[in-house]
Design an enzyme around this catalytic site. Structure first.
Site, PDB file in Angstrom:
ATOM      1  N   VAL A 192      27.767  37.349  36.845  1.00 56.15           N
ATOM      2  CA  VAL A 192      27.193  38.381  35.982  1.00 56.15           C
ATOM      3  C   VAL A 192      27.827  38.251  34.596  1.00 56.15           C
ATOM      4  O   VAL A 192      29.049  38.290  34.449  1.00 56.15           O
ATOM      5  CB  VAL A 192      27.422  39.792  36.574  1.00 56.15           C
ATOM      6  N   GLU A 218      55.253  36.668  50.531  1.00 57.21           N
ATOM      7  CA  GLU A 218      54.618  35.922  51.621  1.00 57.21           C
ATOM      8  C   GLU A 218      54.625  34.424  51.346  1.00 57.21           C
ATOM      9  O   GLU A 218      54.916  33.609  52.238  1.00 57.21           O
ATOM     10  CB  GLU A 218      53.183  36.438  51.826  1.00 57.21           C
ATOM     11  N   ASP A 273      39.463  46.979  42.347  1.00 62.68           N
ATOM     12  CA  ASP A 273      40.513  46.533  41.426  1.00 62.68           C
ATOM     13  C   ASP A 273      40.168  46.728  39.948  1.00 62.68           C
ATOM     14  O   ASP A 273      41.032  46.595  39.092  1.00 62.68           O
ATOM     15  CB  ASP A 273      40.777  45.023  41.649  1.00 62.68           C
ATOM     16  N   ALA A 326      42.973  46.565  49.097  1.00 58.23           N
ATOM     17  CA  ALA A 326      41.652  46.462  49.715  1.00 58.23           C
ATOM     18  C   ALA A 326      41.065  47.825  50.078  1.00 58.23           C
ATOM     19  O   ALA A 326      39.874  48.074  49.869  1.00 58.23           O
ATOM     20  CB  ALA A 326      41.752  45.575  50.952  1.00 58.23           C
ATOM     21  N   GLN A 327      41.888  48.717  50.606  1.00 54.35           N
ATOM     22  CA  GLN A 327      41.363  50.011  51.051  1.00 54.35           C
ATOM     23  C   GLN A 327      40.809  50.856  49.903  1.00 54.35           C
ATOM     24  O   GLN A 327      39.865  51.616  50.089  1.00 54.35           O
ATOM     25  CB  GLN A 327      42.448  50.796  51.803  1.00 54.35           C
TER      26      GLN A 327
HETATM   27  C1  LIG Z   1      46.743  36.857  47.240  1.00 54.50           C
HETATM   28  C2  LIG Z   1      46.363  38.308  47.436  1.00 54.50           C
HETATM   29  C3  LIG Z   1      46.901  39.019  48.511  1.00 54.50           C
HETATM   30  C4  LIG Z   1      46.537  40.344  48.704  1.00 54.50           C
HETATM   31  N1  LIG Z   1      47.064  41.015  49.776  1.00 54.50           N
HETATM   32  C5  LIG Z   1      46.652  42.276  50.026  1.00 54.50           C
HETATM   33  C6  LIG Z   1      47.095  42.960  51.190  1.00 54.50           C
HETATM   34  O1  LIG Z   1      47.879  42.438  51.980  1.00 54.50           O
HETATM   35  N2  LIG Z   1      46.616  44.224  51.401  1.00 54.50           N
HETATM   36  C7  LIG Z   1      45.729  44.819  50.548  1.00 54.50           C
HETATM   37  O2  LIG Z   1      45.302  45.935  50.805  1.00 54.50           O
HETATM   38  N3  LIG Z   1      45.321  44.201  49.442  1.00 54.50           N
HETATM   39  C8  LIG Z   1      45.744  42.945  49.153  1.00 54.50           C
HETATM   40  N4  LIG Z   1      45.293  42.305  48.027  1.00 54.50           N
HETATM   41  C9  LIG Z   1      44.447  43.026  47.081  1.00 54.50           C
HETATM   42  C10 LIG Z   1      43.020  43.098  47.569  1.00 54.50           C
HETATM   43  O3  LIG Z   1      42.581  41.827  47.976  1.00 54.50           O
HETATM   44  C11 LIG Z   1      42.175  43.633  46.431  1.00 54.50           C
HETATM   45  O4  LIG Z   1      42.643  44.916  46.093  1.00 54.50           O
HETATM   46  C12 LIG Z   1      40.712  43.719  46.821  1.00 54.50           C
HETATM   47  O5  LIG Z   1      40.216  42.439  47.085  1.00 54.50           O
HETATM   48  C13 LIG Z   1      39.905  44.391  45.726  1.00 54.50           C
HETATM   49  O6  LIG Z   1      38.546  44.403  46.085  1.00 54.50           O
HETATM   50  P1  LIG Z   1      37.408  44.316  44.965  1.00 54.50           P
HETATM   51  O7  LIG Z   1      36.117  44.400  45.672  1.00 54.50           O
HETATM   52  O8  LIG Z   1      37.706  45.257  43.882  1.00 54.50           O
HETATM   53  O9  LIG Z   1      37.606  42.880  44.340  1.00 54.50           O
HETATM   54  P2  LIG Z   1      37.532  41.457  45.049  1.00 54.50           P
HETATM   55  O10 LIG Z   1      37.756  41.557  46.504  1.00 54.50           O
HETATM   56  O11 LIG Z   1      38.436  40.595  44.250  1.00 54.50           O
HETATM   57  O12 LIG Z   1      36.033  41.017  44.824  1.00 54.50           O
HETATM   58  C14 LIG Z   1      35.512  40.731  43.567  1.00 54.50           C
HETATM   59  C15 LIG Z   1      34.189  40.040  43.773  1.00 54.50           C
HETATM   60  O13 LIG Z   1      33.489  39.982  42.554  1.00 54.50           O
HETATM   61  C16 LIG Z   1      33.046  38.676  42.312  1.00 54.50           C
HETATM   62  N5  LIG Z   1      32.958  38.540  40.866  1.00 54.50           N
HETATM   63  C17 LIG Z   1      33.928  38.622  39.955  1.00 54.50           C
HETATM   64  N6  LIG Z   1      33.418  38.515  38.718  1.00 54.50           N
HETATM   65  C18 LIG Z   1      32.092  38.382  38.863  1.00 54.50           C
HETATM   66  C19 LIG Z   1      31.016  38.214  37.962  1.00 54.50           C
HETATM   67  N7  LIG Z   1      31.193  38.206  36.650  1.00 54.50           N
HETATM   68  N8  LIG Z   1      29.780  38.056  38.466  1.00 54.50           N
HETATM   69  C20 LIG Z   1      29.559  38.072  39.795  1.00 54.50           C
HETATM   70  N9  LIG Z   1      30.539  38.234  40.691  1.00 54.50           N
HETATM   71  C21 LIG Z   1      31.788  38.389  40.236  1.00 54.50           C
HETATM   72  C22 LIG Z   1      34.083  37.799  42.983  1.00 54.50           C
HETATM   73  O14 LIG Z   1      33.575  36.515  43.241  1.00 54.50           O
HETATM   74  C23 LIG Z   1      34.326  38.611  44.245  1.00 54.50           C
HETATM   75  O15 LIG Z   1      33.304  38.359  45.174  1.00 54.50           O
HETATM   76  C24 LIG Z   1      45.642  40.975  47.805  1.00 54.50           C
HETATM   77  C25 LIG Z   1      45.134  40.263  46.733  1.00 54.50           C
HETATM   78  C26 LIG Z   1      45.479  38.933  46.545  1.00 54.50           C
HETATM   79  C27 LIG Z   1      44.909  38.160  45.391  1.00 54.50           C
END
Ligand SMILES: Cc1cc2nc3c(=O)[nH]c(=O)nc-3n(C[C@H](O)[C@H](O)[C@H](O)COP(=O)(O)OP(=O)(O)OC[C@H]3O[C@@H](n4cnc5c(N)ncnc54)[C@H](O)[C@@H]3O)c2cc1C
Length: 566
Positions: free
Chosen positions: A97, A193, A331, A342-343
């Protein structure tokens, strides 16, 4: 519901014929927010379009296990299309996007120069966050972050590759300390980790695999500018984790700010002002996040504030000021100091989906979004973890068992759960790692692409400058022909050439899947068309075919050129 055109064209309004008449929900992102939001709408009377830049849903918390050879990428990144295959009201669209027009309610996405415009009645934006180098983006070349499958596979290659290079060097009698030193920057859950797993690799998994080096002498250093490990877990758990890491052989350096990173190592400044350099080829960046640039796009149109991490301030019901039809979750948001976990994304997305469903049914609005903290946990090594659930603080084996159970529940898909358990048995009870395979491309592709991008940009600038001719010949002198050809295609993309040139008699155009495409398709194609020099034996046949009127040409009649032709 959507329209596709060529990049850069005026954005047309989607045609009414494409709409089923149902309420249209566009979801941006296929991460925790995007996927759970889409699933939560499965029983609603809506059409959902999920637009994401990857074809998979990524379970980020287990990326470190892909990087250290425990799990395969497929186990933590199932295809979104497959996950949603039974949800009749949802469709998946690949694309990054690039724009959201709040006024006209249009989402523009792009993939390989093809542009798609999706209209919405309600929008859920869950584009997550990327790595932040705190303004030092050049660190990224030498210290990859860990946010995507690409990152994890690159790190896998770099980690196992460092041991390989050390073996080679030691065989020749060279000093290999810099190859056997691993530095992880950032002592949050991901950094802890990673450091724990690299220490286990060096001291346990790999110890019998090499002849010239003793992997147990490898140095694993965890660095953070903060004064404690795992700050969100509190001082007591932080101290406990630090001791556990030290028992594993990890050196923990706190209050140390990384000031420079290069190919051979990194520099840091301690709180007392002393400067230290660590010679290390394999560095991993696990510090800092920066919200998706889409937060800025939304902020510019609504005046909603951005915080230092680029996260957008939202209303208590997760909507944007003046736009009750737009929800932002996960996020990307700054609300009540909610953590980036994640939650928060899952619960926010479910809340948004429920609100959309309620509005369609004429129900009153829900009370403001309230996050229910189910607790946090982080693993240190096999059988060792820390967990914080309400007032409960757990460490050691019990915490690790809880970590195992929770992660198993949240891994998407039965098949992935079964194989993940098998791989955990192999790694935690045994000494093995099932997923050690790494390829050269995994290690070098990211840097090569970013260099190429810079090179292509350079070529564009030279082309449009008065000394274009001189610049171009200099480039062809210095750059290998194959690389130059790829760069030329990128130049076409960047320069926005309206149409590719037609193929010459001695070339055949290839589709994205490598198959030959016809001249008529080339004419209709967006900007990127790959032309392959043709096997001379086929030139005459192709010329003959092209001489015919378009309708009479039969594609694929001439034999494929043999390997090596072109
Ligand atoms: C290495 C790592 C370890 C983690 N460990 C934990 C844990 O143990 N416990 C926990 O609760 N949380 C953990 N987290 C945090 C957790 O993963 C995030 O808080 C969570 O994924 C946030 O969800 P989200 O949907 O906001 O973003 P995301 O899950 O990051 O999803 C974002 C989505 O948007 C898409 N996207 C981005 N920009 C665009 C665009 N311009 N156009 C189209 N699509 C786009 C991406 O491809 C992805 O599909 C961890 C994060 C990382 C990086």
């Amino acid at each position: 519901m959507t329209q596709t055109g060529s990049a850069g064209a005026d954005v047309p309004a989607p045609t009414p014929a494409e709409s089923s008449g149902r309420h249209r929900v566009v979801v941006v992102g296929s991460g925790f927010g995007g996927l759970f939001g889409t699933k939560a709408l499965r029983r609603s009377d809506v059409d959902v379009t999920m637009v994401a830049k990857t074809t998979h849903h990524l379970f980020q918390p287990l990326l470190y296990q892909v990087a250290t050879g425990i799990l395969s990428e497929g186990e933590i990144a199932p295809p979104t299309r497959e996950v949603l295959s039974r949800q009749g009201n949802a469709k998946v669209l690949l694309g990054e996007v690039t724009d959201i027009d709040l006024e006209r309610r249009l989402v523009t996405s792009q993939v390989l120069g093809r542009e798609t415009v999706s209209a919405y009645d309600s929008l859920i934006v869950a584009a997550g966050a990327g790595q932040s180098y705190f303004g030092n983006d050049h660190f990224a070349e030498f210290a990859p972050g860990m946010k995507s499958i690409d990152d994890a596979l690159e790190l896998r290659g770099r980690i196992f590759g460092a041991f390989e290079m050390a073996e080679l060097g030691a065989t020749r009698g060279e000093d290999v300390d810099h190859l056997l030193t691993f530095v992880v920057v950032g002592a949050g859950p991901t950094g802890v980790e990673m450091a724990g797993q690299i220490a286990e690799l060096a001291h346990r998994t790999l110890r019998r695999d090499f002849r010239a080096i003793n992997t147990r002498t490898a140095r694993v250093v965890l660095v953070d500018a903060a004064g404690q490990v795992l700050p969100p877990f509190g001082a007591k758990l932080g101290e406990k984790t630090k001791k556990e890491l030290e028992k594993l052989g990890v050196e923990v350096k706190l209050g140390a700010m990384v000031t420079d990173v290069d190919e051979r190592g990194l520099d840091m400044k301690h709180r007392d002002g002393t400067v230290e350099r660590i010679e290390s080829v394999c560095k991993i960046w696990a510090a800092g996040v920066q919200a998706s640039p889409l937060a800025r796009t939304l902020s510019e149109q609504t005046g909603a504030p951005l915080d230092r991490a680029g996260r957008i301030g939202v209303n208590p019901d997760l909507t944007l000021p003046g736009h009750p039809e737009v929800f932002v979750v996960g996020d990307m948001i700054a609300l009540d100091n909610l953590p980036g976990v994640a939650q928060v994304a899952i619960q926010g997305a479910k809340y948004a989906a429920k609100e959309i469903d309620g509005r369609i049914k004429g129900k009153p609005s829900q009370p403001p979004f309230k996050y229910f903290d189910k607790g946090s946990m982080a693993t240190i090594s096999r059988f060792r973890a820390v967990a914080m659930i309400g007032k409960l603080r757990l460490t050691g084996f019990i915490a690790w068992l809880m970590w195992l159970a929770v992660h198993l529940v949240y891994i998407t898909g039965f098949k992935n759960r079964v194989t993940a358990v098998l791989h955990w048995f192999v790694s935690f009870l045994g000494r093995g790692r099932s997923e050690r395979t790494a390829t050269e491309q995994q290690i070098f592709a990211r840097s090569a692409l970013s260099r190429l991008e810079r090179g292509a940009q350079d070529l564009v600038e030279r082309r449009s400058s008065p000394v274009a001719g001189r610049g171009a010949s200099a480039a062809s002198h210095e750059t290998p022909p194959a690389l130059l050809e790829v760069a030329r295609h990128r130049v076409r993309l960047l320069a926005g050439d309206p149409l590719p040139r037609p193929p010459r008699q001695d070339e055949e155009p290839l589709g994205l899947d490598g198959d030959t495409v016809g001249a008529d398709q080339v004419a209709a194609a967006p900007r990127l068309v790959v032309l392959r020099p043709l096997d001379p034996r086929l030139t005459a046949q192709v010329a003959e075919r092209r001489a015919l009127p378009v309708g009479q040409r039969q594609r694929g009649r001439h034999p494929r050129p043999t390997a090596g032709a072109g």
